[in-house]
Design an enzyme around this catalytic site. Structure first.
Site, PDB file in Angstrom:
ATOM      1  N   THR A  26       0.795  -1.085   0.059  1.00  0.00           N
ATOM      2  CA  THR A  26      -0.121  -0.379  -0.123  1.00  0.00           C
ATOM      3  C   THR A  26       0.657   0.886  -0.159  1.00  0.00           C
ATOM      4  OG1 THR A  26      -1.671   0.852   0.897  1.00  0.00           O
ATOM      5  CG2 THR A  26      -0.365  -0.455   2.956  1.00  0.00           C
ATOM      6  N   ASP A  93      -2.397   6.803   3.410  1.00  0.00           N
ATOM      7  CA  ASP A  93      -3.443   6.034   3.020  1.00  0.00           C
ATOM      8  C   ASP A  93      -3.979   6.143   2.100  1.00  0.00           C
ATOM      9  OD1 ASP A  93      -3.106   3.314   2.448  1.00  0.00           O
ATOM     10  OD2 ASP A  93      -4.446   2.550   3.785  1.00  0.00           O
ATOM     11  N   ALA A 151     -14.914   0.169   0.464  1.00  0.00           N
ATOM     12  CA  ALA A 151     -13.591   0.296  -1.721  1.00  0.00           C
ATOM     13  C   ALA A 151     -12.554   1.899  -0.211  1.00  0.00           C
ATOM     14  CB  ALA A 151     -15.328   1.692  -1.731  1.00  0.00           C
ATOM     15  N   LYS A 162     -20.807  -0.265   7.682  1.00  0.00           N
ATOM     16  CA  LYS A 162     -21.441  -1.998   7.735  1.00  0.00           C
ATOM     17  C   LYS A 162     -21.475  -2.409   8.553  1.00  0.00           C
ATOM     18  CE  LYS A 162     -20.004  -1.824   2.828  1.00  0.00           C
ATOM     19  NZ  LYS A 162     -21.385  -1.189   2.011  1.00  0.00           N
ATOM     20  N   GLY A 230     -17.968  -0.359  -6.969  1.00  0.00           N
ATOM     21  CA  GLY A 230     -18.531  -0.225  -9.170  1.00  0.00           C
ATOM     22  C   GLY A 230     -19.125  -0.815  -9.392  1.00  0.00           C
ATOM     23  N   GLU A 252     -23.872  -0.587  -2.529  1.00  0.00           N
ATOM     24  CA  GLU A 252     -23.832   0.650  -2.924  1.00  0.00           C
ATOM     25  C   GLU A 252     -22.523   0.812  -3.634  1.00  0.00           C
ATOM     26  OE1 GLU A 252     -22.511   4.585  -3.090  1.00  0.00           O
ATOM     27  OE2 GLU A 252     -21.624   3.831  -1.651  1.00  0.00           O
ATOM     28  N   CYS A 286     -18.797   8.490  -4.244  1.00  0.00           N
ATOM     29  CA  CYS A 286     -19.485   8.205  -5.068  1.00  0.00           C
ATOM     30  C   CYS A 286     -20.595   8.992  -5.289  1.00  0.00           C
ATOM     31  CB  CYS A 286     -20.315   7.141  -4.674  1.00  0.00           C
ATOM     32  SG  CYS A 286     -20.715   6.848  -3.086  1.00  0.00           S
ATOM     33  N   GLU A 387     -18.248   7.324 -15.146  1.00  0.00           N
ATOM     34  CA  GLU A 387     -18.878   7.995 -13.688  1.00  0.00           C
ATOM     35  C   GLU A 387     -16.559   7.861 -13.404  1.00  0.00           C
ATOM     36  OE1 GLU A 387     -19.213   6.784  -9.289  1.00  0.00           O
ATOM     37  OE2 GLU A 387     -18.891   5.098 -10.536  1.00  0.00           O
ATOM     38  N   LYS A 457     -31.828   2.306  -9.942  1.00  0.00           N
ATOM     39  CA  LYS A 457     -31.555   1.698 -11.075  1.00  0.00           C
ATOM     40  C   LYS A 457     -29.903   0.580 -11.300  1.00  0.00           C
ATOM     41  CE  LYS A 457     -32.072   5.448 -12.973  1.00  0.00           C
ATOM     42  NZ  LYS A 457     -32.106   6.597 -14.184  1.00  0.00           N
ATOM     43  N   GLU A 464     -27.624   1.941   3.556  1.00  0.00           N
ATOM     44  CA  GLU A 464     -27.070   2.251   4.212  1.00  0.00           C
ATOM     45  C   GLU A 464     -27.363   3.662   5.639  1.00  0.00           C
ATOM     46  OE1 GLU A 464     -23.081  -0.091   3.376  1.00  0.00           O
ATOM     47  OE2 GLU A 464     -23.075   1.549   3.036  1.00  0.00           O
TER      48      GLU A 464
END
EC number: 1.2.1.8
Length: 490
Positions: A26, A93, A151, A162, A230, A252, A286, A387, A457, A464
């Site tokens: 990372t 990060d 994500a 979550k 995605g 999501e 998003c 996107e 859609k 959430e």
């Protein structure tokens, strides 16, 4: 910052080595330096984590509602005490400015955890009378072991969004952070353990999505998967979850959201909202309102107000309190955003500002892209339809309310939408016709714990935050009681 020690998996209340033998790195996208080598969970590690979670979940679910609430509240306190430490790690990060991570990421995640900790005692069943001698009662029971797949743009916030409702409902969660930004989820696991969460109730498995994530979605011991990412990846997660054991899913996914400015709007307010809807977090949100619709007669004035505000963007040292714009999260993502910018130019959009990498002042080694505004855009352009997930705004003009509603809805996505107007009647009339799950009037971007968020859609399934999300982590059992003598027909 010097390179961190090799990062392990977090299973059953402590760190443990992955059995896969695979690792990944990372990086700090602000300068390209490697932050840490991270071990990647394999199939055997997923099996271990599920067994651990099954053991821990039984202990957790057997606790009283108030006991579970107190433990989660202690975790909230620890998160707030360590806000600065966690924000610095998140900045390293993700590349996001510390001015953002220190005031948004951990703060909003802790708020959601506190919200659900308070809701735990409200998880109640119901009693339904049938007749004098019989009634039905219901119980809301936890699903068991659930998985969260995060994500890379809001690592610890997503882990909290979550895990908070899942744990509040009495479940255990196995969380897989994005391989791009895995570090703060591991710290969250430490905090949960310190707060008193039983071993196994929150396990963290870093790894590559195509492997570790797939193992989680296919595992028969997992009852539900909550995924943020995605659309293409979401479809794979959903297919795997259904094919393996008909898991419940929350998705999501992506967005290409419209922001509609009406001719009666305060253009200063509209420009402020458009800036936040496109350049906050370097455009890696998003819900971004990247399709900005303005009346044709207001276009020139609106463009000038946007240009004036772009001048206020301060890119640079991400730990400088004055910096409000960071690099993109990775070099591959930067290159993808730049490809979209090239495509916009090729298809005839006019660059109002930006349109290239940012260089100089210590930026040369990072994944920086200049805040970019395209104008003279049309609906069929790639930059308007797909996107981008970067600092790229597209300005489009329109003539009538009916036209702009139709064009705003002309997309496969339906995550968010917003309007700017002084007419509240128009505001509600238009919002009710927009095909989006999260809508804002004269504001943009806030997603408080109480507010259900999710898309229409291709932008997702389920929600959430909010009360309904807590309930979605339970299953209802109906029990009929008969007090009279049972009558058989045989």
């Amino acid at each position: 910052m010097s390179r961190m020690a090799e990062q392990q998996l977090y299973i059953h209340g402590g760190y443990t080595s992955a059995t896969s033998g695979r690792t990944f790195e990372t990086i700090n996208p602000a300068n390209g330096n490697v932050l840490a080598t991270v071990q990647a969970a394999g199939r055997e590690d997923v099996d271990r984590a599920v067994k651990s979670a099954q053991q821990g979940q039984k202990i957790w679910a057997a606790m009283t509602a108030m006991e579970r609430s107190r433990i989660l509240r202690r975790a909230v306190d620890i998160l707030r005490e360590r806000n600065d430490e966690l924000a610095k790690l998140e900045t390293l990060d993700t590349g996001k400015a510390y001015s953002e991570t220190s005031t948004v990421d951990i703060v909003t995640g802790a708020d959601v955890l506190e919200y659900y900790a308070g809701l735990i005692p409200s998880l109640e069943g119901s009693q339904i009378p049938l007749r004098e001698t019989s009634f039905v009662y219901t119980r809301r029971e936890p699903l068991g072991v659930v998985a969260g797949i995060g994500a890379w743009n809001y690592p610890i916030q997503i882990a909290l969004w979550k895990s908070a409702p899942a744990l509040a409902a009495g479940n255990a969660m196995i969380f897989k952070p994005s391989e791009v930004t895995p570090l703060t989820a591991l710290k969250l696991a430490e905090i949960y353990s310190e707060a008193g969460l039983p071993d196994g109730v929150f396990n963290v498995l870093p790894g590559v999505g195509a492997e570790t994530g797939q193992y989680l979605t296919e595992h028969p011991g997992i009852a539900k998967v909550s995924f943020t990412g995605g659309v293409a990846s979401g479809k794979k997660v959903m297919a795997n979850s259904a094919a393996s054991s008909l898991k419940e899913v929350t998705m999501e996914l992506g967005g290409k959201s419209p922001l509609i400015v009406f001719d009666d709007a305060d253009l200063d307010l509209a420009a402020d909202i458009a800036m936040m809807a496109n350049f906050f977090s370097s455009g890696q949100v998003c819900t971004n309102g990247t399709r900005v619709f303005v009346p044709a007669k207001c276009k020139a004035a609106f463009e000038q107000k946007i240009l004036a505000r772009v001048e206020r963007i301060r890119a640079g040292d991400v730990f400088d309190p004055q910096t409000n714009f960071g690099p993109l999260v990775s070099f591959p993502h930067r290159d993808n955003v730049l490809r979209y910018i090239v495509k916009g130019k090729e298809e005839g959009a006019r660059v109002l500002c930006g349109g290239d990498v940012l260089k100089g002042d210590g930026l040369d080694n990072g994944a920086w892209v200049a805040p970019t505004v395209f104008t003279d855009c049309s609906d069929e352009m790639t930059i308007v339809r797909e996107e981008i997930f970067g600092p790229v705004m597209s300005i489009l003009t329109y003539e009538s309310e009916e036209e702009v509603i139709r064009r705003a809805n002309d997309t496969d996505y339906g995550l968010a939408a917003g309007i700017v107007t002084a007419d509240l009647n128009r505001a509600h009339r238009v919002i009710h016709q927009l095909e989006a799950g999260i809508c804002w009037i004269n504001t943009w971007g806030e997603s408080p714990a109480e507010m259900p968020v999710g898309g229409y859609k291709h932008s997702g399934i389920g929600r959430e935050n909010g009360v309904m999300t807590l309930q979605s982590y339970t299953q209802v059992k109906s029990i009929q009681v008969e007090m009279a003598k049972f009558q058989s027909i045989f």
